[in-house]
Design a protein around this motif. Structure first.
Motif, short mmCIF file in Angstrom:
data_model
loop_
_atom_site.label_atom_id
_atom_site.label_comp_id
_atom_site.label_asym_id
_atom_site.label_seq_id
_atom_site.Cartn_x
_atom_site.Cartn_y
_atom_site.Cartn_z
N ARG A 25 0.83 -1.20 0.00
CA ARG A 25 0.00 0.00 0.00
C ARG A 25 0.87 1.26 0.00
NH1 ARG A 25 -1.19 -3.48 4.08
NH2 ARG A 25 -3.15 -4.64 4.04
N ALA A 75 1.88 4.81 2.10
CA ALA A 75 2.18 5.03 3.51
C ALA A 75 0.94 5.35 4.33
CB ALA A 75 3.21 6.15 3.65
N GLY A 98 -1.86 3.90 3.94
CA GLY A 98 -2.69 2.71 4.01
C GLY A 98 -3.57 2.49 2.80
N GLU A 121 4.30 2.11 1.76
CA GLU A 121 4.30 1.72 3.18
C GLU A 121 5.68 1.20 3.60
OE1 GLU A 121 2.87 -2.15 4.49
OE2 GLU A 121 1.64 -2.24 2.67
N ARG A 154 -0.83 -4.52 11.52
CA ARG A 154 -0.75 -3.36 10.63
C ARG A 154 -0.01 -2.20 11.30
NH1 ARG A 154 -4.44 -2.34 6.39
NH2 ARG A 154 -4.54 -0.18 7.12
N LEU A 194 1.21 1.29 9.56
CA LEU A 194 -0.03 1.58 8.85
C LEU A 194 -1.12 2.02 9.83
CD1 LEU A 194 -0.30 -1.33 6.26
CD2 LEU A 194 0.27 1.05 5.81
#
Length: 602
Positions: free
Chosen positions: A351, A353, A355, A390, A493, A498
């Motif tokens: 993803r 950064a 999310g 991410e 996560r 995230l």
């Protein structure tokens, strides 16, 4: 199935191992060593048990012994192309062939269980009776575990029973059903659990963990493996899979259950929760004022420093060094092989950064233009598609313009995968990645190939993040309203930097959980099995055959050259065939055991 007696060879191997100890067995001539000699001598009995551990798989031994990543959408190997990728896999050439090796080790475990009680030398030690029980429990667990590994690869297997049969026995034995196999391995693991310790403690200081026993079976290891087994048992491939209704033994026995059982998900959730409630493990985290860097360092350093906190089952001897050399670009200091490529399909799952998915129309993702600024992850001139991703992206993937993951060759500042670059196709006959990306995860930044400098560390065969994801998945399938789904998914996560999710439908959460497993556990030996147990192998977003993409490694003369930064079909694998759900049993075994049926399609 051929179970010829291998004892003479095994005894010779044991003696060779022991030969470095001066005077060992001086009074017992090699040519008359017997089973009684082995199982009445403490050292040799313990060596036999050690041999039962020797077949344990190592997820970092890629691309050879454990090359599952290269048979799914995670990786493409420069030197090894498994037959499944080309469609050439047959019962005569399927590799890795674990059928015979695992059965041989299962037999070793059985011989240990039958003979270990002869060892009075062990029993006469302080707490020796309990120690021998522990040894037998380890062998019992390992025997069940090797059956489990075979079940994942081959489907229902032949259960050989408690006693290791002699060579003259009747080995015309059919496969047991999948449910019978699962029940057996779980029962054996439960029996083993009674006599293994919570932790292996230092005999000289019972309050101190004995780190020399790293990797030995304990109660947490057994609980974690049971979590894996029950998660598979509940999954679509194994739970009411009517597509396998015609997979039968010669007598008509259907080998996979045909009725979906929702309660299997409850059992899987309970098994994962049991591991969590041991309350001895925690997600490894690094603190940093910058939340992004905290996520990056937590995930990167997990594999260097985090095993003592997050690792549940740890392998002390691992092929980290081989993995690093295979993955590192040629711009590394020394002879790096630059050959474990990452397909664009796996690159795209990471993803941004914030999310958001790269396909989200509101995300900042773009493949147009080049950044004018650099940082510790990439240099100025890098394509914008690699900017703002991410934290785990920068841990897991080396891309054109990224900083070199290890000690760099003098004068080199960046990785160049374009055609004429320092790690591009023009510079080597074969040491280049097919996709313009290489795997980066678990490469230590201080590794220096030229000066043989590496950082020793064990491998985590099972870690807490996996168990959290097991728990979230099982709960989502059993009770989508359970708040613990979000709790445990978000723990993983947020550790990686995230933002937390706030909710979603069962299908939306299923997608999030599966994507999280794909990212969090990438290259650790899960993806190959996950796409199969979920039965999504032919879906567009997780296809295992057909065309795979990457950058155009035939183009480019500068870092910011658009000729390289083009999504290109870089290799094509055989179209998915349902026979690829399982490996074929070697034809030699089918020929010997007339009751042994082959998986359909081979």
């Amino acid at each position: 199935m051929n179970y010829k007696n291998k004892i003479t060879i095994l005894m010779l191997s044991l003696l060779l191992v022991a030969g470095c100890r001066k005077g060992f067995l001086d009074t017992v001539p090699d040519n008359i060593t017997t089973m009684k000699d082995i199982f009445t001598n403490r050292s040799m009995t313990e060596q036999w048990l050690a041999r039962c551990y020797n077949s344990m798989p190592d997820m970092w031994d890629q691309p050879y012994a454990n090359g599952w990543s290269g048979q799914c959408d995670e990786a493409d190997y420069a030197w090894v192309q498994p037959g499944m990728n080309s469609g050439a896999i047959t019962p005569d050439n399927a590799s890795p062939n674990n059928w015979n090796p695992y059965y041989q080790t299962i037999r070793l475990c059985g011989i240990f269980l039958r003979n270990a009680d002869q060892n009075k030398e062990i029993q006469e030690q302080p707490n020796g009776v309990q120690l021998l029980k522990q040894y037998k429990a380890e062998a019992r667990f390992l025997r069940a575990y090797y059956y489990w590994l075979m079940m994942k690869q081959y489907g229902p297997v032949v259960l050989m029973g408690e006693e290791p049969a002699e060579a003259s026995a009747n080995f015309q034995i059919p496969r047991s059903t999948w449910d019978q196999c699962v029940a057996y391995v779980l029962e054996e693991m439960n029996k083993a659990n009674e006599d293994v310790p919570v932790q292996h403690m230092n005999p000289g200081n019972p309050s101190e963990v004995d780190n020399t026993q790293t990797g030995r079976i304990n109660k947490a290891v057994i609980a974690a493996v049971k979590s894996q087994i029950l998660l598979f048992h509940a999954s679509p491939l194994f739970n009411g899979n009517t597509a396998l209704a015609n997979f039968k033994n010669a007598d008509g026995t259907v080998l996979f259950n045909q009725t979906y059982d929702k309660e299997r998900w409850k059992a899987a959730a309970d098994a994962a929760l049991a591991v969590i409630q041991i309350n001895r493990f925690q997600l490894f985290k690094v603190t940093d004022p910058n939340p992004f860097m905290a996520g990056f360092l937590s995930y990167r350093n997990l594999f260097f420093d985090g095993y003592s906190k997050e690792g549940i089952w740890i392998r002390s001897n691992t092929a980290n060094g081989q993995w690093e050399r295979h993955c590192s670009p040629r711009a590394s200091n020394g002879n790096a092989w630059n050959g474990i490529a990452v397909p664009q399909e796996s690159v795209d799952v990471f993803r941004m950064a914030d999310g958001k998915a790269i396909t989200d129309p509101t995300s900042s993702y773009t493949e147009t233009g080049y950044t004018t600024t650099g940082n510790i992850h990439y240099v100025a001139g890098t394509n914008n598609m690699y900017v703002g991703r991410e934290p785990r992206f920068y841990v897991s993937v080396t891309f054109n313009g990224s900083t070199i993951p290890v000690i760099a060759t003098s004068g080199q500042t960046r990785v160049e995968f374009y055609f004429t670059g320092n790690s591009g196709k023009q510079g080597s006959a074969r040491d280049w990645p097919s996709t313009g990306y290489t795997a980066r995860k678990n490469i230590h930044p201080n590794t220096d190939f030229r000066n043989n400098k590496s950082t020793a560390r064990p491998a985590m065969m099972i870690r807490l993040a996996e168990i959290y994801l097991n728990y979230a998945e099982a709960l989502n399938e059993y009770n989508p309203a359970d708040p613990n789904i979000l709790t445990y998914l978000n723990l993983v996560r947020q550790r990686s930097g995230l933002p937390a999710l706030t909710g979603g439908t069962q299908e939306e959460m299923r997608k999030h959980i599966r994507q999280e497993r794909q990212i969090e556990l990438m290259f650790e030996g899960h993806r190959y099995w996950d796409v199969r147990r979920w039965k999504i192998t032919d879906d567009a977003a997780s296809h295992q055959g057909g065309q795979f993409h990457g950058m155009n490694i035939e183009g480019g003369t500068t870092l910011s050259d658009p000729a390289f930064h083009k999504r290109t079909v870089v290799f094509t694998r055989a179209a998915w065939n349902n026979k690829y759900y399982f490996y074929p049993i070697p034809q030699s075994e089918i020929d010997r055991n007339k009751k042994l049926v082959q998986f359909p399609g081979y």
